[in-house]
Design a protein around this motif. Structure first.
Motif, mmCIF file in Angstrom:
data_model
loop_
_atom_site.group_PDB
_atom_site.id
_atom_site.type_symbol
_atom_site.label_atom_id
_atom_site.label_comp_id
_atom_site.label_asym_id
_atom_site.label_seq_id
_atom_site.Cartn_x
_atom_site.Cartn_y
_atom_site.Cartn_z
ATOM 1 N N ILE A 176 29.929 54.000 42.853
ATOM 2 C CA ILE A 176 31.023 53.038 42.983
ATOM 3 C C ILE A 176 32.307 53.794 42.680
ATOM 4 O O ILE A 176 32.441 54.416 41.621
ATOM 5 C CB ILE A 176 30.862 51.835 42.032
ATOM 6 N N ALA A 177 33.232 53.766 43.642
ATOM 7 C CA ALA A 177 34.508 54.470 43.472
ATOM 8 C C ALA A 177 35.636 53.448 43.405
ATOM 9 O O ALA A 177 35.601 52.413 44.086
ATOM 10 C CB ALA A 177 34.739 55.414 44.640
ATOM 11 N N LEU A 178 36.625 53.772 42.610
ATOM 12 C CA LEU A 178 37.821 52.913 42.489
ATOM 13 C C LEU A 178 39.030 53.843 42.562
ATOM 14 O O LEU A 178 39.583 54.268 41.551
ATOM 15 C CB LEU A 178 37.750 52.163 41.148
ATOM 16 N N PRO A 179 39.409 54.212 43.818
ATOM 17 C CA PRO A 179 40.428 55.261 43.978
ATOM 18 C C PRO A 179 41.867 54.769 43.832
ATOM 19 O O PRO A 179 42.133 53.586 43.899
ATOM 20 C CB PRO A 179 40.217 55.725 45.432
ATOM 21 N N TYR A 180 42.734 55.719 43.701
ATOM 22 C CA TYR A 180 44.180 55.584 43.851
ATOM 23 C C TYR A 180 44.777 54.603 42.836
ATOM 24 O O TYR A 180 45.478 53.669 43.199
ATOM 25 C CB TYR A 180 44.491 55.166 45.312
ATOM 26 N N HIS A 181 44.480 54.850 41.573
ATOM 27 C CA HIS A 181 45.114 54.128 40.461
ATOM 28 C C HIS A 181 44.879 52.617 40.524
ATOM 29 O O HIS A 181 45.627 51.847 39.915
ATOM 30 C CB HIS A 181 46.638 54.368 40.460
ATOM 31 N N SER A 182 43.828 52.201 41.275
ATOM 32 C CA SER A 182 43.727 50.762 41.573
ATOM 33 C C SER A 182 43.259 49.929 40.387
ATOM 34 O O SER A 182 43.515 48.716 40.354
ATOM 35 C CB SER A 182 42.793 50.538 42.770
ATOM 36 N N LEU A 183 42.587 50.561 39.409
ATOM 37 C CA LEU A 183 42.247 49.798 38.198
ATOM 38 C C LEU A 183 43.520 49.241 37.560
ATOM 39 O O LEU A 183 43.500 48.205 36.895
ATOM 40 C CB LEU A 183 41.500 50.704 37.192
ATOM 41 N N GLY A 184 44.628 49.921 37.797
ATOM 42 C CA GLY A 184 45.919 49.498 37.252
ATOM 43 C C GLY A 184 46.391 48.150 37.755
ATOM 44 O O GLY A 184 47.307 47.556 37.182
ATOM 45 N N HIS A 185 45.762 47.642 38.829
ATOM 46 C CA HIS A 185 46.137 46.307 39.284
ATOM 47 C C HIS A 185 45.611 45.228 38.339
ATOM 48 O O HIS A 185 46.047 44.075 38.415
ATOM 49 C CB HIS A 185 45.647 46.051 40.710
ATOM 50 N N LEU A 186 44.647 45.576 37.510
ATOM 51 C CA LEU A 186 44.284 44.679 36.409
ATOM 52 C C LEU A 186 45.181 45.096 35.247
ATOM 53 O O LEU A 186 45.073 46.222 34.752
ATOM 54 C CB LEU A 186 42.805 44.831 36.043
ATOM 55 N N THR A 187 46.058 44.220 34.822
ATOM 56 C CA THR A 187 47.160 44.687 33.982
ATOM 57 C C THR A 187 46.947 44.494 32.480
ATOM 58 O O THR A 187 47.853 44.742 31.707
ATOM 59 C CB THR A 187 48.476 43.993 34.411
ATOM 60 N N THR A 188 45.738 44.055 32.082
ATOM 61 C CA THR A 188 45.466 43.997 30.637
ATOM 62 C C THR A 188 44.201 44.805 30.351
ATOM 63 O O THR A 188 43.331 44.956 31.218
ATOM 64 C CB THR A 188 45.229 42.552 30.151
#
Ligand code: SAM
Length: 261
Positions: free
Chosen positions: A107-119
């Motif tokens: 499972i990949a989560l590329p390009y800083h996208s975890l940052g869209h969850l902001t807490t």
């Protein structure tokens, strides 16, 4: 978030990624990781298929998960244009609750996208959920901003990001700046597109803000441990350079769900 934000951002996403610093480096890194996975591959936040479709062209089947119908539609169109629509399974879902047809090898989560969850709580929920969707021995790979004073300074500046013609034939300028809350580790990346007539007069300006955030390497390590992952490697650049505090450009985590988990 961000589902609604990307409904408005989708039409400039291709220009955005074509003119971004890290996209040229992260693309080959993830494509190679997908091809090497040896089992079901999932990209969370698949977006317009920038990475997934190129992996599919090279023979990989990818399950793409995204919250935004507009981004999923772009991905579908891109896959069809590349002749690999049958190698992509697209699911509308959230990082914290998606359900896969079978446990994933990667499972990949590329390009800083975890940052869209902001807490931190939302990120913790996502990593715990991702762990449940992997098969034993499966890997989770993601990258996040490595925030430094220089990077913050750069992001706060108003930058002319691109000059181009829209599909409707109008001349356009794309601008960006960020409002940053260092204490909360959050930012509003504010992008605006100016449409110009043939005399250079601005006819229309449209804003498309995105909510983003970042974590420190220590927070990333703690979230991974909390979710039950074993960290295999942390890289400081997409060329495979190991993470070293003073020289790292990014934080790229490769973590494993232990076979006994
Ligand atoms: C920065 S883009 C990355 C797209 C693609 N992976 C790439 O590298 O070009 C982030 C994507 O994540 C999606 N997204 C944001 N928050 C999400 C969430 N909570 N669950 C699922 N997708 C989300 C957005 O719709 C967007 O397509």
């Amino acid at each position: 978030m961000s589902a609604l934000e990307y409904e408005r951002f989708a039409d400039i996403y291709r220009v955005w990624t074509a003119t971004a610093g890290s996209t040229h480096a992260n693309h080959p890194f993830y494509v190679e990781a997908y091809l090497a996975a040896g089992g079901p591959v999932v990209e969370l936040g698949v977006g317009d298929g920038r990475i997934a479709v190129d992996a599919a062209v090279r023979g990989c089947h990818v399950v793409g998960v995204d919250l935004s119908p507009a981004m999923l539609a772009l991905c579908r169109d891109r896959a069809a244009a590349a002749g690999v629509r049958d190698r992509l399974t697209l699911l509308q879902g959230d990082f914290r609750s998606f359900e896969l047809p079978e446990p994933a090898a990667l499972i990949a989560l590329p390009y800083h996208s975890l940052g869209h969850l902001t807490t931190l709580d939302a990120k913790r929920e996502a990593l715990r959920h991702i762990h449940t969707q992997l098969r034993p021995g499966g890997r989770f790979v993601f990258d996040d901003f490595l925030m430094t004073p220089d990077r913050l300074d750069h992001m706060r500046r108003v930058q002319l990001r691109a000059e181009y013609d829209t599909p409707e034939g109008q001349h356009a300028l794309l601008w960006v700046t960020s409002l940053i809350d260092e204490g909360a580790q959050t930012m509003r990346v504010v992008t605006w597109e100016d449409l110009l007539d043939e005399d250079g007069v601005m006819m229309r300006r449209r804003y498309r803000p995105l909510s983003l955030s970042w974590i420190t390497p220590a927070q990333a390590a703690a979230l991974l441990a909390d979710a039950g992952f074993t960290v295999e490697r942390c890289l400081g650049a997409f060329d495979g350079t190991p993470f070293v505090d003073d020289t790292a450009e990014e934080q790229i985590w490769i973590a494993r769900k232990d076979a006994a988990a």
